[in-house]
Design a protein around this motif. Sequence first.
Motif, PDB file in Angstrom:
ATOM      1  N   HIS A 219       3.343  12.381   1.722  1.00 56.69           N
ATOM      2  CA  HIS A 219       3.014  13.265   0.588  1.00 56.69           C
ATOM      3  C   HIS A 219       3.632  14.656   0.809  1.00 56.69           C
TER       4      HIS A 219
ATOM      5  N   VAL B  61       1.756   7.943  -5.578  1.00 55.31           N
ATOM      6  CA  VAL B  61       0.703   8.972  -5.596  1.00 55.31           C
ATOM      7  C   VAL B  61       1.294  10.293  -5.093  1.00 55.31           C
TER       8      VAL B  61
ATOM      9  N   GLN C 203     -13.770   6.256   1.185  1.00 52.99           N
ATOM     10  CA  GLN C 203     -13.010   5.079   1.625  1.00 52.99           C
ATOM     11  C   GLN C 203     -13.484   4.604   3.002  1.00 52.99           C
TER      12      GLN C 203
ATOM     13  N   PHE D 110      -7.792   3.123   9.479  1.00 50.72           N
ATOM     14  CA  PHE D 110      -7.649   3.856   8.216  1.00 50.72           C
ATOM     15  C   PHE D 110      -7.072   5.243   8.472  1.00 50.72           C
TER      16      PHE D 110
ATOM     17  N   THR E  29       1.155   4.456  -2.467  1.00 50.36           N
ATOM     18  CA  THR E  29       0.880   5.832  -2.037  1.00 50.36           C
ATOM     19  C   THR E  29       2.119   6.719  -2.213  1.00 50.36           C
TER      20      THR E  29
ATOM     21  N   ARG F 156     -12.391  11.903  -0.967  1.00 44.65           N
ATOM     22  CA  ARG F 156     -11.973  10.522  -1.241  1.00 44.65           C
ATOM     23  C   ARG F 156     -11.902   9.718   0.070  1.00 44.65           C
ATOM     24  N   GLU F 157     -11.353  10.345   1.106  1.00 40.68           N
ATOM     25  CA  GLU F 157     -11.252   9.648   2.396  1.00 40.68           C
ATOM     26  C   GLU F 157     -12.626   9.281   2.948  1.00 40.68           C
TER      27      GLU F 157
ATOM     28  N   VAL G 204       0.418   8.486   5.385  1.00 40.99           N
ATOM     29  CA  VAL G 204       0.499   8.720   3.929  1.00 40.99           C
ATOM     30  C   VAL G 204       0.602  10.223   3.655  1.00 40.99           C
ATOM     31  N   ILE G 205      -0.230  11.003   4.336  1.00 40.86           N
ATOM     32  CA  ILE G 205      -0.229  12.458   4.104  1.00 40.86           C
ATOM     33  C   ILE G 205       1.114  13.057   4.534  1.00 40.86           C
TER      34      ILE G 205
ATOM     35  N   ARG H  17       0.853  -1.211   0.000  1.00 41.26           N
ATOM     36  CA  ARG H  17       0.000   0.000   0.000  1.00 41.26           C
ATOM     37  C   ARG H  17       0.881   1.250   0.000  1.00 41.26           C
TER      38      ARG H  17
ATOM     39  N   ALA I  14      -2.024  17.398  -0.813  1.00 41.13           N
ATOM     40  CA  ALA I  14      -1.626  16.113  -0.212  1.00 41.13           C
ATOM     41  C   ALA I  14      -2.846  15.291   0.189  1.00 41.13           C
ATOM     42  N   SER I  15      -3.851  15.944   0.753  1.00 40.42           N
ATOM     43  CA  SER I  15      -5.004  15.170   1.225  1.00 40.42           C
ATOM     44  C   SER I  15      -6.224  15.432   0.335  1.00 40.42           C
ATOM     45  N   ASP I  16      -7.122  14.437   0.328  1.00 37.45           N
ATOM     46  CA  ASP I  16      -8.362  14.537  -0.440  1.00 37.45           C
ATOM     47  C   ASP I  16      -9.488  14.052   0.480  1.00 37.45           C
TER      48      ASP I  16
ATOM     49  N   VAL J 160      -3.672   6.727   6.908  1.00 33.99           N
ATOM     50  CA  VAL J 160      -3.727   7.885   5.996  1.00 33.99           C
ATOM     51  C   VAL J 160      -2.936   9.068   6.562  1.00 33.99           C
TER      52      VAL J 160
ATOM     53  N   LYS K  98       1.310  13.733  -7.128  1.00 36.21           N
ATOM     54  CA  LYS K  98       0.653  14.932  -6.588  1.00 36.21           C
ATOM     55  C   LYS K  98       1.639  16.090  -6.489  1.00 36.21           C
TER      56      LYS K  98
HETATM   57  O1  LIG Z   1      -5.991   8.829  -3.178  1.00 36.53           O
HETATM   58  C1  LIG Z   1      -5.264   9.778  -2.844  1.00 36.53           C
HETATM   59  O2  LIG Z   1      -5.416  10.918  -3.303  1.00 36.53           O
HETATM   60  C2  LIG Z   1      -4.186   9.566  -1.880  1.00 36.53           C
HETATM   61  O3  LIG Z   1      -3.378  10.442  -1.653  1.00 36.53           O
HETATM   62  C3  LIG Z   1      -4.164   8.272  -1.134  1.00 36.53           C
HETATM   63  C4  LIG Z   1      -4.916   8.364   0.197  1.00 36.53           C
HETATM   64  C5  LIG Z   1      -4.873   6.922   0.788  1.00 36.53           C
HETATM   65  O4  LIG Z   1      -3.897   6.602   1.458  1.00 36.53           O
HETATM   66  O5  LIG Z   1      -5.783   6.142   0.486  1.00 36.53           O
HETATM   67  C6  LIG Z   1      -4.195   9.304   1.099  1.00 36.53           C
HETATM   68  C7  LIG Z   1      -4.554  10.609   1.250  1.00 36.53           C
HETATM   69  C8  LIG Z   1      -5.784  11.164   0.676  1.00 36.53           C
HETATM   70  O6  LIG Z   1      -6.373  12.090   1.527  1.00 36.53           O
HETATM   71  C9  LIG Z   1      -6.696  10.112   0.215  1.00 36.53           C
HETATM   72  C10 LIG Z   1      -6.309   8.815   0.011  1.00 36.53           C
END
Ligand SMILES: O=C(O)C(=O)C[C@]1(C(=O)O)C=C[C@@H](O)C=C1
Length: 100
Positions: A91, A38, A58, A80, A35, A54-55, A87-88, A31, A49-51, A84, A42
């Motif tokens: 990013h 990704v 998910q 989760f 990311t 989308r979160e 992940v952020i 995973r 960095a964050s969406d 995340v 980005k």
């Molecule tokens: O899908 C994205 O845009 C990602 O950056 C991946 C991800 C994830 O880890 O699933 C991480 C941060 C976003 O806020 C949303 C989803």
Amino acid sequence: MTDADPSTILQGLRGSIDNIDAALIFLLAERFRCTKQVGVLKAKHGMPASDPAREEQQIARLMRLAEDADLDPAFAEKWFNFVVAEVIRHHRTAAAQPHD
Ligand SMILES: O=C(O)C(=O)C[C@]1(C(=O)O)C=C[C@@H](O)C=C1
């Protein structure tokens, strides 16, 4: 699982737990491999960095899956959010690096 020696049962269960933990580590590594890509994409294209939208999708999906799997949906959400957040952080680090 009734008459067997408890320490034998425990040993067997721990063997399964160790296999499951190993699988989780490999899955998490895969995973993060995705990311990280990704994050680079980005960063290169000036995307945030964050969406949060989308979160939300998910989390809703994972909570449904957790319920079906008899796993506490609140735990699935916490897991989760924990992943995340990392992940952020990656990013943001990628965005701060020089990129072309
Ligand atoms: O899908 C994205 O845009 C990602 O950056 C991946 C991800 C994830 O880890 O699933 C991480 C941060 C976003 O806020 C949303 C989803």
